[in-house]
Design an enzyme around this catalytic site. Structure first.
Site, PDB file in Angstrom:
ATOM      1  N   HIS A 287       0.828  -1.218   0.000  1.00 28.74           N
ATOM      2  CA  HIS A 287       0.000   0.000   0.000  1.00 28.74           C
ATOM      3  C   HIS A 287       0.861   1.267   0.000  1.00 28.74           C
ATOM      4  CE1 HIS A 287      -3.487  -2.479   0.351  1.00 28.74           C
ATOM      5  NE2 HIS A 287      -3.152  -2.941   1.540  1.00 28.74           N
ATOM      6  N   ASP A 338      -5.090  -8.091  -3.903  1.00 26.97           N
ATOM      7  CA  ASP A 338      -5.413  -7.881  -2.493  1.00 26.97           C
ATOM      8  C   ASP A 338      -6.748  -8.484  -2.062  1.00 26.97           C
ATOM      9  OD1 ASP A 338      -5.375  -6.947   0.082  1.00 26.97           O
ATOM     10  OD2 ASP A 338      -5.269  -4.823  -0.392  1.00 26.97           O
TER      11      ASP A 338
HETATM   12 ZN   LIG Z   1      -3.598  -6.864   2.302  1.00 24.84          ZN
END
Ligand SMILES: [Zn+2]
Length: 500
Positions: A287, A338
């Site tokens: 991220h 994800d």
């Molecule tokens: Zn994750």
């Protein structure tokens, strides 16, 4: 390989219409795979020995298989189930997480196999050949170790191998609910309370996969600075360093996580990791949406990677990754699907650029600077003059899109580096993993050879992906997987059981 090469036994050769090699599409090229499933050579098709068994892939362009560097396969079961406004005043990552915990606490080992196989099937059908699975379900729903503490990890690995993907099982260390937070019962399945337990179980899994599964390996994944205190984190990193394992960690996904880290340690998450010696070329921060310029610089200085998951980040309302700053500083950007709100890594690749366009009100933001463009042209020229000449005939005066090449590199080489796979490009010794696209698919039809890569990166429909191969063996053909019907019907039955 030369025509005189006698060692042709056991090799497999694929001849598509166009092969993406050396930064451009070339015709008349063959991908020769050795018996270990690696690229032996990219050869001229007309120079292949007569005895060579070649698979002709007509009407196809072939590209290196994509690497999905961040997956939580079981989260496939909540797709579509979180797109409702709940009772909270505003829905957010944190309300989404409640739904995810509700699912995580109910899955049996067999359910985890079925849900993972569904996610991995979708990956194979979309051109993904390797996955980094960030795996944090370790225990029974009431927090006891299974007789085999790696039972659930093995179910996920079995699912990937049954589908035919390579998998880096990134085994998650999870110690607590967070700084000054009461234990949360729904995290009981994730927690291994001390680093000794985590390291012991990880060592066992590493040993077993090394012995049994050539396409599966282990990395470590301290979940986040929220879930792993600094002392625990240091021990896990020391173990990973001694064993040469990749280290993945969620970093700066949400502002609340950054604020909690500041409150506990007086530092932002990346600064904390830098001071603790955790950043290295084996490290991937997942991220990294809410990072400062100083944090970008320290990631770059350490040679660390970042894994962006823009489809999930936009679904969860996380924010926009500063891809321009990270790429500008030289940080490799891998990509992950994800939460599996959608599985299409090319969509993630194009979002990196599109989010920058929306913020900057301009276009081609992530295109490399001009001097880098020229460097690339030189590399291409050295890589093979005949292919360059062929391309120039069709697209006189047009260069390849360095932006598309950069984004495709995020989906391939950067991901491979992040999870420790020797894959991502058609070079001798690398994994013979690839996918093909149908050149007559409506989403890319009519593209010239020079425009084909940007057409694929920005416009390809997932339905245009026709074959996927891992280690030189076809996993899907004609857009289908041999076990597709069984995988889908078992998953549908699981969903009925879970949610009705
Ligand atoms: Zn994750």
């Amino acid at each position: 390989m030369t025509p005189a090469d006698p060692d042709i036994q056991g090799t497999t050769t694929f001849i598509p219409d166009l092969l993406y090699v050396g930064g451009r599409f070339r015709s008349g090229r063959a991908l020769v795979c050795d018996r270990e499933g690696r690229v032996a050579a990219v050869a001229r098709a007309e120079e292949l020995p007569e005895r060579a068994e070649a698979v002709r892939l007509r009407g196809r362009a072939m590209l290196p298989g994509m690497v999905n560097a961040h997956s939580h396969a079981f989260q496939r079961v909540i797709r579509g189930r979180t797109e409702y406004r709940g009772r909270a005043a505003a829905d957010s990552f944190w309300t989404w997480r409640e739904e995810m915990y509700a699912a995580a606490s109910r899955l049996t080992p067999e359910d985890i196999y079925d849900a993972s196989r569904m996610a991995f099937l979708e990956m194979a059908l979309s051109g993904i050949t390797s996955v980094g699975e960030f795996h944090y379900l370790h225990r029974t729903p009431d927090g006891r170790e299974y007789d085999d503490p790696n039972l659930l990890a093995r179910e996920v690995v079995r699912a990937a191998l049954d589908v035919g993907l390579r998998i880096a099982l990134l085994r998650v260390a999870y110690a607590r609910a967070g700084f000054r937070r009461e234990p949360d019962d729904r995290q009981k399945r994730f927690i291994e309370p001390d680093p000794e337990t985590f390291i012991r179980n990880t060592q066992t899994l590493t040993r077993d996969l090394t012995a049994e599964a050539p396409h599966a390996w282990v990395g470590v994944a301290p979940h986040s600075v929220r879930a792993v205190p600094v002392g625990y984190l240091r021990e896990v990193e020391a173990f990973a360093r001694a064993s040469g394992l990749p280290v993945h960690m969620h970093v700066a996904e949400q502002p609340a996580e950054v604020e909690a880290c500041l409150a506990e340690t007086g530092r932002t998450p990346v600064a904390l990791l830098a001071d603790g010696g955790v950043l290295s070329p084996r490290f991937t921060g997942v991220h990294a949406v809410h990072v400062t310029a100083e944090e970008v610089a320290s990631l770059a200085a350490a040679g660390a990677c970042v894994c962006a998951c823009p489809t999930t980040e936009r679904n969860l309302g996380d924010g926009v990754l500063p891809a321009d700053a990270l790429l500008g500083a030289g940080v490799p950007l891998a990509l992950g699907t994800d939460s599996h709100a959608q599985i299409d890594l090319l969509e993630d690749a194009r979002e990196l650029e599109y989010h920058m366009r929306l913020l900057s009100l301009s276009r081609n933001v992530l295109a490399p600077a001009r001097d880098e463009d020229e460097g690339r042209a030189e590399v291409d020229a050295n890589a093979g003059a005949p292919g360059k000449a062929a391309g120039a005939g069709q697209d006189e005066g047009r260069g390849m899109s360095a932006l598309a090449a950069r984004l495709f590199g995020c989906a391939t080489c950067a991901g491979a580096r992040s999870i420790g796979a020797r894959a991502g490009a058609f070079e001798p010794g690398r994994a013979a993993d690839f996918f093909t696209v149908a050149l007559n698919d409506p989403s890319i039809a009519g593209a010239s050879r020079a425009d084909l890569l940007p057409a694929i990166v920005f416009s390809l429909s997932r339905a245009a992906v026709r074959e996927t191969a891992v280690a030189g063996r076809l996993v899907t053909e004609q857009g289908r997987h041999p076990a597709q019907d069984e995988i889908v019907s078992r998953f549908a039955a699981l969903q009925r059981r879970l949610w009705s």
